[in-house]
Design a protein around this motif. Structure first.
Motif, PDB file in Angstrom:
ATOM      1  N   TRP A   4       0.646  -1.327  -0.016  1.00 58.33           N
ATOM      2  CA  TRP A   4      -0.010  -0.010   0.028  1.00 58.33           C
ATOM      3  C   TRP A   4       0.899   1.362  -0.149  1.00 58.33           C
ATOM      4  O   TRP A   4       1.890   1.255   0.664  1.00 58.33           O
ATOM      5  N   CYS A   6       1.426   5.526   0.563  1.00 58.54           N
ATOM      6  CA  CYS A   6       0.813   6.683   1.358  1.00 58.54           C
ATOM      7  C   CYS A   6       0.253   7.530   0.150  1.00 58.54           C
ATOM      8  O   CYS A   6       1.015   7.951  -1.029  1.00 58.54           O
ATOM      9  N   ARG A   7      -0.817   8.243   0.017  1.00 60.21           N
ATOM     10  CA  ARG A   7      -1.669   8.823  -0.536  1.00 60.21           C
ATOM     11  C   ARG A   7      -0.840  10.286  -1.030  1.00 60.21           C
ATOM     12  O   ARG A   7      -1.334  10.865  -1.777  1.00 60.21           O
ATOM     13  N   ASP A  12       5.689   3.238   0.772  1.00 60.45           N
ATOM     14  CA  ASP A  12       5.276   1.896   0.739  1.00 60.45           C
ATOM     15  C   ASP A  12       4.979   1.338   2.152  1.00 60.45           C
ATOM     16  O   ASP A  12       5.991   1.459   3.100  1.00 60.45           O
ATOM     17  N   TYR A  13       3.844   0.627   2.246  1.00 65.20           N
ATOM     18  CA  TYR A  13       3.626   0.002   3.680  1.00 65.20           C
ATOM     19  C   TYR A  13       3.198  -1.430   3.442  1.00 65.20           C
ATOM     20  O   TYR A  13       2.543  -1.843   2.240  1.00 65.20           O
ATOM     21  N   GLU A  15       0.817  -2.802   5.027  1.00 64.15           N
ATOM     22  CA  GLU A  15      -0.871  -3.070   5.428  1.00 64.15           C
ATOM     23  C   GLU A  15      -1.277  -1.575   5.060  1.00 64.15           C
ATOM     24  O   GLU A  15      -0.410  -0.714   5.385  1.00 64.15           O
ATOM     25  N   SER A  16      -2.374  -1.636   4.705  1.00 65.36           N
ATOM     26  CA  SER A  16      -3.092  -0.313   4.489  1.00 65.36           C
ATOM     27  C   SER A  16      -3.555   0.210   5.872  1.00 65.36           C
ATOM     28  O   SER A  16      -4.088  -0.398   6.695  1.00 65.36           O
ATOM     29  N   TRP A  18      -5.836   2.263   5.925  1.00 63.89           N
ATOM     30  CA  TRP A  18      -7.160   2.378   5.645  1.00 63.89           C
ATOM     31  C   TRP A  18      -8.117   1.120   5.929  1.00 63.89           C
ATOM     32  O   TRP A  18      -9.254   1.123   5.427  1.00 63.89           O
ATOM     33  N   GLY A  22     -10.638  -0.647   3.257  1.00 61.50           N
ATOM     34  CA  GLY A  22     -10.155   0.698   2.442  1.00 61.50           C
ATOM     35  C   GLY A  22     -10.896   1.731   2.874  1.00 61.50           C
ATOM     36  O   GLY A  22     -10.767   2.876   2.150  1.00 61.50           O
TER      37      GLY A  22
END
Length: 85
Positions: A4, A6-7, A12-13, A15-16, A18, A22
């Motif tokens: 996932w 970051c917006r 990068d991660y 896990e989200s 969100w 989502g």
């Protein structure tokens, strides 16, 4: 393993923040840009505003002690989800 991103900054991660659906932010903070997930990135406009603020302030890491050696801002920004660019 799915990643996932970051917006706001594209970090990068594993896990989200969100949630699996989502739609349920955990309100943690991005290690790089300091975005509070579910607040600073709750909409496209909010994410763009936060990104401009972060870049304008020099794109400093929120937790500088975990900044990777050889970090490349342009490469990371390229990972921002298309819907949030």
């Amino acid at each position: 393993m799915a990643l996932w991103f970051c917006r706001v900054c594209g970090l990068d991660y594993d896990e989200s923040p969100w949630g699996a659906d989502g739609r349920t932010p955990d309100h943690t903070w991005c290690s790089c840009c300091g975005t509070e997930f579910g607040f600073h990135d709750a909409s496209l406009e909010a994410a763009r505003q936060r990104r401009a603020q972060w870049l304008g302030a020099g794109a400093e890491w929120f937790y500088p002690n975990i900044r990777p050696a050889g970090w490349n801002l342009a490469q990371q920004l390229a990972q921002i989800p298309v819907d949030y660019q």
